[in-house]
Motif scaffolding. Structure first.
Motif, PDB file in Angstrom:
ATOM      1  N   LYS A 182       4.810  28.621   8.388  1.00  0.00           N
ATOM      2  CA  LYS A 182       4.509  28.744   6.966  1.00  0.00           C
ATOM      3  C   LYS A 182       3.673  27.579   6.453  1.00  0.00           C
ATOM      4  CE  LYS A 182       4.899  30.026   2.617  1.00  0.00           C
ATOM      5  NZ  LYS A 182       4.271  31.255   2.086  1.00  0.00           N
ATOM      6  N   LEU A 183       4.054  26.364   6.816  1.00  0.00           N
ATOM      7  CA  LEU A 183       3.410  25.186   6.223  1.00  0.00           C
ATOM      8  C   LEU A 183       2.142  24.753   6.946  1.00  0.00           C
ATOM      9  CD1 LEU A 183       6.626  23.161   5.314  1.00  0.00           C
ATOM     10  CD2 LEU A 183       5.211  24.582   3.834  1.00  0.00           C
ATOM     11  N   LYS A 184       1.930  25.268   8.156  1.00  0.00           N
ATOM     12  CA  LYS A 184       0.702  24.947   8.871  1.00  0.00           C
ATOM     13  C   LYS A 184      -0.515  25.404   8.090  1.00  0.00           C
ATOM     14  CE  LYS A 184      -1.621  25.605  13.320  1.00  0.00           C
ATOM     15  NZ  LYS A 184      -1.542  26.223  14.681  1.00  0.00           N
ATOM     16  N   THR A 185      -0.395  26.530   7.392  1.00  0.00           N
ATOM     17  CA  THR A 185      -1.517  27.064   6.615  1.00  0.00           C
ATOM     18  C   THR A 185      -1.910  26.142   5.467  1.00  0.00           C
ATOM     19  OG1 THR A 185      -0.025  28.337   5.175  1.00  0.00           O
ATOM     20  CG2 THR A 185      -0.839  29.428   7.162  1.00  0.00           C
ATOM     21  N   MET A 186      -0.968  25.262   5.061  1.00  0.00           N
ATOM     22  CA  MET A 186      -1.243  24.304   3.987  1.00  0.00           C
ATOM     23  C   MET A 186      -1.665  22.945   4.527  1.00  0.00           C
ATOM     24  SD  MET A 186       1.886  25.117   1.340  1.00  0.00           S
ATOM     25  CE  MET A 186       1.290  23.825   0.234  1.00  0.00           C
ATOM     26  N   GLY A 187      -1.675  22.815   5.864  1.00  0.00           N
ATOM     27  CA  GLY A 187      -2.057  21.543   6.467  1.00  0.00           C
ATOM     28  C   GLY A 187      -0.896  20.567   6.599  1.00  0.00           C
ATOM     29  N   TYR A 188       0.326  21.122   6.664  1.00  0.00           N
ATOM     30  CA  TYR A 188       1.517  20.270   6.747  1.00  0.00           C
ATOM     31  C   TYR A 188       2.251  20.493   8.065  1.00  0.00           C
ATOM     32  CZ  TYR A 188       1.244  18.678   1.922  1.00  0.00           C
ATOM     33  OH  TYR A 188       0.839  18.068   0.753  1.00  0.00           O
ATOM     34  N   ASP A 189       2.840  19.415   8.569  1.00  0.00           N
ATOM     35  CA  ASP A 189       3.641  19.477   9.777  1.00  0.00           C
ATOM     36  C   ASP A 189       5.115  19.301   9.406  1.00  0.00           C
ATOM     37  OD1 ASP A 189       4.251  19.757  12.416  1.00  0.00           O
ATOM     38  OD2 ASP A 189       3.545  17.772  13.035  1.00  0.00           O
ATOM     39  N   VAL A 190       6.005  19.739  10.307  1.00  0.00           N
ATOM     40  CA  VAL A 190       7.449  19.629  10.085  1.00  0.00           C
ATOM     41  C   VAL A 190       8.105  19.135  11.372  1.00  0.00           C
ATOM     42  CG1 VAL A 190       9.533  20.769   9.232  1.00  0.00           C
ATOM     43  CG2 VAL A 190       7.277  21.683   8.624  1.00  0.00           C
ATOM     44  N   VAL A 191       8.968  18.140  11.256  1.00  0.00           N
ATOM     45  CA  VAL A 191       9.745  17.667  12.404  1.00  0.00           C
ATOM     46  C   VAL A 191      11.204  17.539  11.987  1.00  0.00           C
ATOM     47  CG1 VAL A 191       7.825  16.421  13.466  1.00  0.00           C
ATOM     48  CG2 VAL A 191       9.333  15.224  11.861  1.00  0.00           C
ATOM     49  N   LEU A 192      12.078  17.353  12.959  1.00  0.00           N
ATOM     50  CA  LEU A 192      13.480  17.136  12.654  1.00  0.00           C
ATOM     51  C   LEU A 192      13.667  15.700  12.184  1.00  0.00           C
ATOM     52  CD1 LEU A 192      15.123  18.922  15.725  1.00  0.00           C
ATOM     53  CD2 LEU A 192      14.537  19.878  13.485  1.00  0.00           C
ATOM     54  N   GLY A 193      14.329  15.529  11.045  1.00  0.00           N
ATOM     55  CA  GLY A 193      14.576  14.200  10.498  1.00  0.00           C
ATOM     56  C   GLY A 193      16.034  13.818  10.649  1.00  0.00           C
ATOM     57  N   TYR A 248       0.849  -1.191   0.000  1.00  0.00           N
ATOM     58  CA  TYR A 248       0.000   0.000   0.000  1.00  0.00           C
ATOM     59  C   TYR A 248       0.885   1.240   0.000  1.00  0.00           C
ATOM     60  CZ  TYR A 248       0.797   0.754   5.050  1.00  0.00           C
ATOM     61  OH  TYR A 248       1.358   0.982   6.272  1.00  0.00           O
ATOM     62  N   ALA A 249       0.306   2.388  -0.382  1.00  0.00           N
ATOM     63  CA  ALA A 249       1.047   3.654  -0.377  1.00  0.00           C
ATOM     64  C   ALA A 249       0.075   4.817  -0.530  1.00  0.00           C
ATOM     65  CB  ALA A 249       2.066   3.692  -1.510  1.00  0.00           C
ATOM     66  N   VAL A 250       0.433   5.964   0.058  1.00  0.00           N
ATOM     67  CA  VAL A 250      -0.303   7.210  -0.161  1.00  0.00           C
ATOM     68  C   VAL A 250       0.716   8.262  -0.587  1.00  0.00           C
ATOM     69  CG1 VAL A 250      -2.164   6.716   1.451  1.00  0.00           C
ATOM     70  CG2 VAL A 250      -0.096   7.828   2.287  1.00  0.00           C
ATOM     71  N   GLU A 251       0.254   9.289  -1.308  1.00  0.00           N
ATOM     72  CA  GLU A 251       1.181  10.294  -1.824  1.00  0.00           C
ATOM     73  C   GLU A 251       0.640  11.706  -1.631  1.00  0.00           C
ATOM     74  OE1 GLU A 251       2.235   9.463  -5.859  1.00  0.00           O
ATOM     75  OE2 GLU A 251       3.444   7.714  -5.330  1.00  0.00           O
ATOM     76  N   ILE A 252       1.561  12.662  -1.553  1.00  0.00           N
ATOM     77  CA  ILE A 252       1.229  14.074  -1.418  1.00  0.00           C
ATOM     78  C   ILE A 252       0.632  14.609  -2.717  1.00  0.00           C
ATOM     79  CG2 ILE A 252       2.268  16.376  -1.187  1.00  0.00           C
ATOM     80  CD1 ILE A 252       4.263  15.178   0.752  1.00  0.00           C
ATOM     81  N   ASP A 253      -0.297  15.529  -2.592  1.00  0.00           N
ATOM     82  CA  ASP A 253      -0.884  16.192  -3.756  1.00  0.00           C
ATOM     83  C   ASP A 253       0.213  16.891  -4.572  1.00  0.00           C
ATOM     84  OD1 ASP A 253      -3.459  17.480  -5.043  1.00  0.00           O
ATOM     85  OD2 ASP A 253      -2.073  19.129  -4.672  1.00  0.00           O
ATOM     86  N   LYS A 254       0.184  16.730  -5.886  1.00  0.00           N
ATOM     87  CA  LYS A 254       1.249  17.260  -6.754  1.00  0.00           C
ATOM     88  C   LYS A 254       1.368  18.781  -6.700  1.00  0.00           C
ATOM     89  CE  LYS A 254       1.444  13.432 -10.070  1.00  0.00           C
ATOM     90  NZ  LYS A 254       1.284  13.036 -11.501  1.00  0.00           N
ATOM     91  N   LYS A 255       0.242  19.486  -6.682  1.00  0.00           N
ATOM     92  CA  LYS A 255       0.288  20.948  -6.634  1.00  0.00           C
ATOM     93  C   LYS A 255       0.888  21.435  -5.316  1.00  0.00           C
ATOM     94  CE  LYS A 255      -3.491  22.012  -9.838  1.00  0.00           C
ATOM     95  NZ  LYS A 255      -4.816  22.680  -9.999  1.00  0.00           N
ATOM     96  N   GLU A 256       0.530  20.773  -4.228  1.00  0.00           N
ATOM     97  CA  GLU A 256       1.083  21.141  -2.929  1.00  0.00           C
ATOM     98  C   GLU A 256       2.574  20.835  -2.881  1.00  0.00           C
ATOM     99  OE1 GLU A 256      -1.327  19.062  -0.127  1.00  0.00           O
ATOM    100  OE2 GLU A 256      -3.032  20.424  -0.360  1.00  0.00           O
ATOM    101  N   LEU A 257       2.975  19.732  -3.494  1.00  0.00           N
ATOM    102  CA  LEU A 257       4.392  19.378  -3.577  1.00  0.00           C
ATOM    103  C   LEU A 257       5.180  20.467  -4.305  1.00  0.00           C
ATOM    104  CD1 LEU A 257       6.796  17.379  -3.364  1.00  0.00           C
ATOM    105  CD2 LEU A 257       5.963  16.323  -5.482  1.00  0.00           C
ATOM    106  N   GLU A 258       4.631  20.949  -5.413  1.00  0.00           N
ATOM    107  CA  GLU A 258       5.297  22.008  -6.176  1.00  0.00           C
ATOM    108  C   GLU A 258       5.407  23.298  -5.358  1.00  0.00           C
ATOM    109  OE1 GLU A 258       3.109  22.442  -9.767  1.00  0.00           O
ATOM    110  OE2 GLU A 258       3.662  20.461 -10.555  1.00  0.00           O
TER     111      GLU A 258
END
Length: 256
Positions: free
Chosen positions: A172-183, A89-99
């Motif tokens: 910045k990315l919270k407004t797009m519905g994205y989270d950020v963590v240290l990788g 199985y797999a899910v992917e990010i929306d292409k426009k949001e990725l760009e």
């Protein structure tokens, strides 16, 4: 009764971006032979994950790259006695949001780091990697040498480099519905809310009587394992390197 064990990759099973030791491979094989269900969940993509497995072939081992938004199992071919990893199985990010995010990282965020980057080795390789369900942003570059990664890690510890920019990225990315963590020790992992490592839990069966054990190394604030804390019926064990993992598995799970 514990019969399901989930490992993070870098730290618990390998040094960052390095291959598994024979001792870790033997531990995984022993657990599976004893009937334990074993999985590896990581923010890395499947290519890095299989590279770090270093040829480990094991029926029953499940791989969960990209925070578990993908599942890969070993498929054995009876006709020619071969096997390969197959995605189930797999899910992917929306292409426009990725760009949109890629443009922001390339033309706004990365240039804003100039004052810090001048103290670090030159960037080597891509700074942005699309992992399908996650974007990895690595200011030092994905092909940085081991020595350069150590320099970056030391600079990060002294100056809080990543944590300073993490705040800006989150806003910045919270407004797009994205989270950020240290990788890992050099990068940022960016993904839609809810696509952190807890994503994998919906594909695993466990309960109060049969809890899941998760062994990770990044349970600190904004670490990519912290989301697993306080999950119902999940026992989180923290380690800092593979030798600790061997010790904790032998003493806590195998009771040697």
């Amino acid at each position: 009764m514990i019969n399901k064990i989930l490992f993070d990759l870098d730290g618990p099973l390998t040094l960052p971006r390095q291959k598994m030791s024979p001792e870790i491979k033997e531990m995984i094989l022993e657990l599976i032979s004893l009937g334990y269900e074993v999985g590896i969940v990581t923010g890395s993509g499947i290519d890095y994950l299989t590279e770090q497995l270093d040829g480990l072939i094991c029926e029953g081992l499940k791989l969960y790259p990209c925070n578990g938004t993908q599942e890969w199992v070993r498929m054995f071919m009876l006709e020619d006695n071969t096997s390969k990893w197959v995605r189930s199985y797999a899910v992917e990010i929306d292409k426009k949001e990725l760009e949109q995010i890629t443009r922001y990282l390339t033309f706004d965020m990365f240039p804003s780091m100039e004052d810090d980057l001048k103290y670090l080795p030159p960037t080597c390789g891509d700074i942005i990697q699309n992992r399908g369900s996650m974007i990895n942003f690595c200011p030092i570059g994905r092909k940085a040498s081991w020595a350069d990664r150590e320099i970056f890690e030391d600079y990060d510890k002294i100056t809080s480099f990543r944590n300073r920019y993490l705040k800006e990225l989150k806003i910045k990315l919270k407004t797009m519905g994205y989270d950020v963590v240290l990788g890992g020790v050099t990068s940022f992992d960016i993904y839609p809310y809810g696509w952190d490592k807890t994503y994998v839990l919906q594909h695993l069966k466990y309960s109060e009587l049969n809890p899941l054990v998760f062994i990770g190394n990044s349970f600190y604030v904004n670490g990519n394992d912290a989301c697993m804390l306080n999950q119902k019926n999940v026992i989180c064990l923290s380690v800092s390197h593979p030798e600790e993992t061997l010790k904790i598995v032998n003493e806590f799970i195998l009771e040697k």
